[in-house]
Design a protein around this motif. Structure first.
Motif, PDB file in Angstrom:
ATOM      1  N   LEU A  10      25.117  34.202  39.940  1.00 44.39           N
ATOM      2  CA  LEU A  10      25.372  34.442  38.525  1.00 44.39           C
ATOM      3  C   LEU A  10      25.670  33.133  37.805  1.00 44.39           C
ATOM      4  CD1 LEU A  10      25.722  36.387  36.153  1.00 44.39           C
ATOM      5  CD2 LEU A  10      28.097  36.696  36.865  1.00 44.39           C
ATOM      6  N   GLY A  11      26.440  32.260  38.426  1.00 41.55           N
ATOM      7  CA  GLY A  11      26.722  30.962  37.820  1.00 41.55           C
ATOM      8  C   GLY A  11      25.467  30.136  37.606  1.00 41.55           C
ATOM      9  N   HIS A  12      24.583  30.125  38.597  1.00 43.46           N
ATOM     10  CA  HIS A  12      23.326  29.373  38.472  1.00 43.46           C
ATOM     11  C   HIS A  12      22.412  29.992  37.416  1.00 43.46           C
ATOM     12  CE1 HIS A  12      24.130  26.615  41.737  1.00 43.46           C
ATOM     13  NE2 HIS A  12      24.428  27.632  42.544  1.00 43.46           N
ATOM     14  N   VAL A  13      22.341  31.308  37.368  1.00 46.65           N
ATOM     15  CA  VAL A  13      21.497  31.992  36.376  1.00 46.65           C
ATOM     16  C   VAL A  13      21.984  31.672  34.971  1.00 46.65           C
ATOM     17  CG1 VAL A  13      20.919  34.268  35.445  1.00 46.65           C
ATOM     18  CG2 VAL A  13      20.662  33.823  37.885  1.00 46.65           C
ATOM     19  N   ARG A  14      23.296  31.720  34.765  1.00 45.61           N
ATOM     20  CA  ARG A  14      23.834  31.425  33.433  1.00 45.61           C
ATOM     21  C   ARG A  14      23.571  29.978  33.027  1.00 45.61           C
ATOM     22  NH1 ARG A  14      29.387  34.839  32.523  1.00 45.61           N
ATOM     23  NH2 ARG A  14      28.369  36.869  32.433  1.00 45.61           N
ATOM     24  N   LYS A  15      23.608  29.068  33.981  1.00 46.60           N
ATOM     25  CA  LYS A  15      23.313  27.664  33.681  1.00 46.60           C
ATOM     26  C   LYS A  15      21.851  27.510  33.245  1.00 46.60           C
ATOM     27  CE  LYS A  15      24.226  23.119  35.624  1.00 46.60           C
ATOM     28  NZ  LYS A  15      24.727  22.390  36.782  1.00 46.60           N
ATOM     29  N   GLU A  16      20.943  28.221  33.921  1.00 44.32           N
ATOM     30  CA  GLU A  16      19.529  28.192  33.546  1.00 44.32           C
ATOM     31  C   GLU A  16      19.319  28.804  32.165  1.00 44.32           C
ATOM     32  OE1 GLU A  16      16.914  29.845  36.545  1.00 44.32           O
ATOM     33  OE2 GLU A  16      18.152  28.986  38.130  1.00 44.32           O
ATOM     34  N   ILE A  17      19.999  29.911  31.886  1.00 44.50           N
ATOM     35  CA  ILE A  17      19.877  30.564  30.575  1.00 44.50           C
ATOM     36  C   ILE A  17      20.358  29.627  29.474  1.00 44.50           C
ATOM     37  CG2 ILE A  17      20.819  32.415  29.134  1.00 44.50           C
ATOM     38  CD1 ILE A  17      20.721  34.212  31.649  1.00 44.50           C
ATOM     39  N   ARG A  82      33.334  36.250  33.208  1.00 42.94           N
ATOM     40  CA  ARG A  82      33.361  34.792  33.116  1.00 42.94           C
ATOM     41  C   ARG A  82      32.916  34.206  34.445  1.00 42.94           C
ATOM     42  NH1 ARG A  82      38.742  32.890  32.644  1.00 42.94           N
ATOM     43  NH2 ARG A  82      37.791  30.847  32.487  1.00 42.94           N
ATOM     44  N   VAL A  83      32.226  33.102  34.388  1.00 46.42           N
ATOM     45  CA  VAL A  83      31.850  32.361  35.585  1.00 46.42           C
ATOM     46  C   VAL A  83      32.620  31.051  35.541  1.00 46.42           C
ATOM     47  CG1 VAL A  83      29.984  31.245  36.836  1.00 46.42           C
ATOM     48  CG2 VAL A  83      29.575  33.415  35.672  1.00 46.42           C
ATOM     49  N   VAL A  84      33.422  30.809  36.565  1.00 48.76           N
ATOM     50  CA  VAL A  84      34.259  29.620  36.610  1.00 48.76           C
ATOM     51  C   VAL A  84      33.803  28.749  37.774  1.00 48.76           C
ATOM     52  CG1 VAL A  84      36.625  28.774  36.837  1.00 48.76           C
ATOM     53  CG2 VAL A  84      36.186  30.958  35.680  1.00 48.76           C
ATOM     54  N   LYS A  85      33.453  27.510  37.495  1.00 40.41           N
ATOM     55  CA  LYS A  85      33.018  26.574  38.525  1.00 40.41           C
ATOM     56  C   LYS A  85      34.199  26.255  39.427  1.00 40.41           C
ATOM     57  CE  LYS A  85      30.132  23.377  40.179  1.00 40.41           C
ATOM     58  NZ  LYS A  85      29.038  23.739  41.008  1.00 40.41           N
ATOM     59  N   ARG A  86      33.994  26.395  40.747  1.00 42.12           N
ATOM     60  CA  ARG A  86      35.044  26.091  41.714  1.00 42.12           C
ATOM     61  C   ARG A  86      35.227  24.586  41.816  1.00 42.12           C
ATOM     62  NH1 ARG A  86      36.536  30.210  45.248  1.00 42.12           N
ATOM     63  NH2 ARG A  86      37.223  28.639  46.723  1.00 42.12           N
ATOM     64  N   LYS A  87      36.479  24.141  41.982  1.00 39.70           N
ATOM     65  CA  LYS A  87      36.738  22.711  42.157  1.00 39.70           C
ATOM     66  C   LYS A  87      36.212  22.241  43.496  1.00 39.70           C
ATOM     67  CE  LYS A  87      40.654  22.694  39.100  1.00 39.70           C
ATOM     68  NZ  LYS A  87      42.072  22.832  38.959  1.00 39.70           N
ATOM     69  N   GLU A  88      36.364  23.072  44.506  1.00 38.00           N
ATOM     70  CA  GLU A  88      35.833  22.773  45.834  1.00 38.00           C
ATOM     71  C   GLU A  88      35.069  23.993  46.316  1.00 38.00           C
ATOM     72  OE1 GLU A  88      38.545  21.290  48.721  1.00 38.00           O
ATOM     73  OE2 GLU A  88      39.625  20.076  47.256  1.00 38.00           O
TER      74      GLU A  88
END
Length: 114
Positions: A10-17, A82-88
């Protein structure tokens, strides 16, 4: 990308969108900045530019007794995802740092991951 966790996908799809929407804005400007209306021909698609009038409610001109009266408003509940990028990055369950199934971990496979 194959075999992603649903949250990662989902995070990758939203980045592409997001990238596609930015590109769409750039392309739309090519058509709206160059003319008032018209047809632009392509090989696979044509773009038609027309301007349309519509009525819009000017909320800032409404009297405060209407704006502050709850009987004029509905409350709606909607999910917010919400999609939250993980720090690690976190390794999937059952995988060690080398990317292989960690032999020291004991777990049951409930459903195959496709």
């Amino acid at each position: 990308m194959l075999h992603q966790m649903p949250a990662d996908e989902l995070g990758h799809v939203r980045k592409e969108i997001q990238a596609l929407r930015a590109r769409e804005i750039e392309l739309r400007k090519c058509f709206t900045d160059e003319c008032n209306d018209g047809v632009f021909e392509g090989c696979d698609y044509d773009v038609e530019v027309k301007y349309q009038k519509r009525r819009v409610l000017a909320k800032n001109r409404l009297p405060s007794d209407i704006l502050n009266d709850p009987k004029y408003f509905d409350i709606r509940l909607a999910p917010v995802v919400r999609v939250v990028k993980r720090k690690e990055p976190r390794l999937p369950l059952g995988f060690g740092p080398a990317g292989m199934i960690a032999p020291q971990d004991n777990f049951d496979v409930v459903e195959a991951w496709n």
